[in-house]
Design a protein around this motif. Structure first.
Motif, PDB file in Angstrom:
ATOM      1  N   ALA A 112      -7.707   6.665  -7.778  1.00  0.00           N
ATOM      2  CA  ALA A 112      -6.815   6.103  -6.758  1.00  0.00           C
ATOM      3  C   ALA A 112      -7.612   5.292  -5.743  1.00  0.00           C
ATOM      4  O   ALA A 112      -8.740   5.628  -5.398  1.00  0.00           O
ATOM      5  CB  ALA A 112      -6.054   7.233  -6.062  1.00  0.00           C
ATOM      6  N   TYR A 113      -7.007   4.199  -5.289  1.00  0.00           N
ATOM      7  CA  TYR A 113      -7.635   3.369  -4.259  1.00  0.00           C
ATOM      8  C   TYR A 113      -6.552   2.605  -3.501  1.00  0.00           C
ATOM      9  O   TYR A 113      -5.397   2.507  -3.954  1.00  0.00           O
ATOM     10  CB  TYR A 113      -8.638   2.397  -4.881  1.00  0.00           C
ATOM     11  CG  TYR A 113      -8.024   1.332  -5.783  1.00  0.00           C
ATOM     12  CD1 TYR A 113      -7.776   0.044  -5.301  1.00  0.00           C
ATOM     13  CD2 TYR A 113      -7.695   1.617  -7.105  1.00  0.00           C
ATOM     14  CE1 TYR A 113      -7.218  -0.929  -6.132  1.00  0.00           C
ATOM     15  CE2 TYR A 113      -7.152   0.665  -7.931  1.00  0.00           C
ATOM     16  CZ  TYR A 113      -6.909  -0.617  -7.437  1.00  0.00           C
ATOM     17  OH  TYR A 113      -6.351  -1.575  -8.248  1.00  0.00           O
ATOM     18  N   ALA A 114      -6.923   2.097  -2.344  1.00  0.00           N
ATOM     19  CA  ALA A 114      -5.959   1.388  -1.497  1.00  0.00           C
ATOM     20  C   ALA A 114      -6.550   0.054  -1.066  1.00  0.00           C
ATOM     21  O   ALA A 114      -7.736  -0.043  -0.727  1.00  0.00           O
ATOM     22  CB  ALA A 114      -5.591   2.217  -0.273  1.00  0.00           C
ATOM     23  N   VAL A 115      -5.717  -0.987  -1.098  1.00  0.00           N
ATOM     24  CA  VAL A 115      -6.073  -2.322  -0.615  1.00  0.00           C
ATOM     25  C   VAL A 115      -5.271  -2.567   0.654  1.00  0.00           C
ATOM     26  O   VAL A 115      -4.032  -2.452   0.645  1.00  0.00           O
ATOM     27  CB  VAL A 115      -5.763  -3.400  -1.675  1.00  0.00           C
ATOM     28  CG1 VAL A 115      -6.107  -4.782  -1.130  1.00  0.00           C
ATOM     29  CG2 VAL A 115      -6.520  -3.115  -2.960  1.00  0.00           C
ATOM     30  N   LEU A 116      -5.969  -2.888   1.749  1.00  0.00           N
ATOM     31  CA  LEU A 116      -5.282  -3.128   3.020  1.00  0.00           C
ATOM     32  C   LEU A 116      -4.995  -4.612   3.199  1.00  0.00           C
ATOM     33  O   LEU A 116      -5.817  -5.463   2.815  1.00  0.00           O
ATOM     34  CB  LEU A 116      -6.138  -2.619   4.181  1.00  0.00           C
ATOM     35  CG  LEU A 116      -6.568  -1.150   4.145  1.00  0.00           C
ATOM     36  CD1 LEU A 116      -7.179  -0.747   5.482  1.00  0.00           C
ATOM     37  CD2 LEU A 116      -5.415  -0.238   3.774  1.00  0.00           C
TER      38      LEU A 116
END
Length: 693
Positions: A112-116
């Protein structure tokens, strides 16, 4: 061909993926890599509002891509539907990972990862009355065998947005921007980027993720090629190999322009990174020290190399003069087991302390801006004078002129102080030498974190003392030693020969450093030392008191005499005759030699470096080498580091060398190739013949 086949297969999988994927009226789904749109909180008028696209693979084998996916893959594309006056900025990514499949480098995210995404909210609007925002995200989800296009249609009501506790973790994972502007230039088949990076920033295994994929000039980055890094104080220089895009025969195309800026992420290792933007400009390499293999060696590898280097140092020619001291200590350790262990530990403590002290001094001086290296103390005239007087004293002791407690062979228990002193002396006199394995370890020790660098010097000392430790703690080895007896006294007198030759060599070095008048003064000081030691020995043999007083007075007189010695004028060190008729090294001379288009051989030496002199007699100063160089038109340059020289020090640092010897070979139009520190007789001849047209 293999790279093309792998890329073609990956593209086929990418387009074949939707056949197996569930379809809907909205196009491809996002079942392989679901994504959600999350806000950091409620938007505020006139401020930046941060949103996050949180990706979660359905199963662990799926991965997503960075904005520049590398050799294959697809970066995320976002289509925003925002209220009037609102605008979305460039996505902010966490640190990507490298994944090589079929010879292709991919920049991916596993797990899992997040792009802001920052959204600018115009001033004077009420966010609660704003319309819903929407975004269509097109991206790619892949495993090692298949890629499936994904599309997600997401919406969020600004009036209902609430803070999400996960946001702080996502924000912390985003790579922070560099607070200084970097520069880039194209240098032949390489893209060179100079990144302002404080020298205090610790480097693990750096890697540069290039965000600008289109470089113009018909060049493309070779993502799988080895990147090289150099460091000069607060500047880190990264070089990325390039590949010229080949067009089919008969096809012409305008050359694309170079980019106005180059962006990317510098991976510092250990999960740390910096985001940079580089402008066109000059990126100097002068004074930058290379980090081998695109990163620093692992600490345990450096420690192992230093340990091996210290062990090999026991048999290097520069250490042979002190083998007499070691042989005497080995003989003393042949009796009592407990005394042997104490002797080994005391000797080891002396060696390790000396190596750590010398290493610490080098690191402190380099931190203060001084360009110094291994054995730098032998560039100081008073140190050489002190070693000369010491060698005379040890020679006189071996000849029986006087006795030193702990060094003399009396048949009793070994002296802890004498063994400790022997260890100090062994390490100090061994410093003119840089043997096999030491080059990597000591060169890296000067550029890595200071504490780790100091550990490398400690490991070098342990390696140097290791034979004594084995003798002291392994009874089977001690049993192989001959028993103490009258032979030891004869052996000690024979050992006066190598120590006398050492004193003679140091006297020659005194002359080379300070000239004839300086040598006369030093010889007078040495004669005074021998007279005082002979007087001391007379008192010792007759059993009279006052020997300690005489010894203290002699030390005081010698110290005063050394303090009163005039500072010798710097001598021209390049006047020694050589069969190769070399020019004197300088940065300008090297540039001019390379500009001739002929092979160039540069060797860095010093009069106090015994390994250098052995190499010169074995491989350099030979008629066969001279003839081979003449046949191939080789230009020879010699850098003499007997005395401090800033240009030589810069070159040693640039090549990652801790000291001399250093041998460099430049093929016509090529970069420096470091040759081994121990030269074989035919190595230079083979290099010259290989360069013949």
């Amino acid at each position: 061909m293999e790279r093309f086949a792998a890329l073609l297969a990956l593209l086929v999988l990418a387009f074949a993926g939707p056949v197996a994927a569930p379809l809907s009226a909205q196009g491809p789904g996002s079942d392989r890599m679901p994504v959600e749109l999350v806000a950091e909180g409620a938007p505020q008028s006139g401020e930046r509002w941060m949103l996050a696209l949180h990706f979660r693979p359905s199963t662990p084998e799926w991965h997503g891509y960075w904005s520049n996916p590398g050799d294959a893959g697809l970066g995320m594309q976002l289509e925003w539907d925002l209220p009037a006056g609102w605008s979305a900025g460039e996505p902010l990514y966490p640190l990507p990972q490298r994944l090589v499949i079929g010879g292709l480098m991919n920049h991916v995210y596993e797990g899992a990862y997040a792009v802001l995404v920052p959204v600018s909210v115009p001033a004077g609007v009420d966010p609660e009355d704003a319309q819903r925002i929407g975004v269509v995200a097109n991206y790619l989800a892949c495993t090692d065998a298949i890629c499936v296009p994904q599309q997600a249609r997401l919406a969020l009501d600004p009036g209902d947005a609430q803070a999400d506790p996960r946001f702080e973790g996502w924000r912390a994972a985003v790579v922070p921007p560099l607070d200084s502007e970097a520069q880039f230039e194209f240098a032949g088949d390489r893209l060179r980027i100079g990144i302002p990076l404080p020298a205090a920033v610790r480097l693990g295994s750096p890697h540069l993720f290039l965000g600008t994929a289109e470089l113009g000039g018909s060049d493309k980055p070779l993502y799988t090629a080895t990147q090289t890094f150099r460091r000069d104080g607060d500047l880190l220089v990264a070089e990325i190999p390039l590949e010229r895009i080949a067009l089919p025969p008969g096809v012409q195309s305008d050359v694309p322009p170079r980019p106005e800026t180059v962006e990317g992420i510098l991976d510092l290792g250990e999960g740390r990174g910096l985001r940079f933007v580089a402008q066109p400009g000059d990126v100097p390499l002068e004074g930058a020290a290379p980090l081998s293999g695109g990163g620093e060696p692992v600490l345990w590898q450096l420690l192992l190399a230093a340990l091996a280097g210290g062990l090999v140092l026991n048999i290097m020619p520069c250490v042979f003069p002190i083998l007499s001291l070691k042989a005497l200590s080995l003989a003393k350790a042949g009796g009592d087991a407990r005394a042997a262990r104490i002797d080994a530990l005391a000797y080891t403590a002396g060696v390790v302390l000396a190596c750590a002290a010398l290493g610490g001094a080098i690191l402190l001086l380099r931190a203060a801006g001084e360009q110094v290296g291994w054995a730098f103390q032998l560039q100081e005239p008073l140190v050489v004078v002190g070693l000369f007087v010491l060698a005379l004293a040890i020679t006189a002791n071996f000849l029986g002129l006087f006795e030193i407690p702990g060094f003399a062979i009396s048949g009793g228990s070994p002296s802890r102080g004498g063994s400790f002193g022997t260890g100090l002396l062994a390490a100090f006199v061994a410093t003119p030498c840089t043997g096999p394995f030491m080059a990597l370890a000591l060169g890296a020790a000067l550029v890595i974190e200071p504490l780790h660098g100091l550990l490398v010097f400690v490991a070098l000392g342990v390696g140097l003392a290791l034979p004594f430790l084995l003798v002291g703690f392994v009874p089977a080895i001690r049993r192989l030693l001959p028993r103490p007896g009258a032979w030891m006294e004869r052996f000690r007198r024979w050992m006066a020969l190598p120590m006398g030759l050492t004193a003679l060599a140091l006297g020659w070095l005194v002359w080379r450093i300070g000239g004839g008048q300086f040598l006369v003064l030093v010889l007078a000081l040495g004669g005074l030392a021998l007279f005082g030691l002979a007087l001391l020995g007379l008192f010792q043999r007759r059993g009279r008191g006052g020997a300690l007083v005489i010894f203290g007075a002699l030390i005081a007189v010698l110290g005063l005499g050394m303090a009163l010695l005039p500072q010798p004028q710097a001598q021209a060190m390049s006047g020694q005759a050589s069969l190769l008729d070399p020019g004197e090294y300088s940065e300008t001379a090297l540039a001019q030699a390379r500009a001739t288009g002929r092979p160039v051989f540069v060797w860095f030496t010093a009069d106090w470096c015994v390994t250098c002199k052995v190499n010169e007699s074995v491989a350099i100063e030979r008629e066969a080498t001279r003839a081979a160089f003449a046949e191939a038109g080789v230009v020879a340059l010699r850098g003499d580091w007997t005395q401090p020289d800033k240009e030589i020090s810069r070159m040693l640092t640039r090549q990652g060398a801790a000291g001399v010897p250093l041998y460099l070979w430049y093929a016509p139009g090529g970069e420096a190739e470091q040759l081994p520190q121990v030269l074989t007789p035919d190595l230079l001849m083979r290099k010259a013949r290989a360069s013949e047209p």
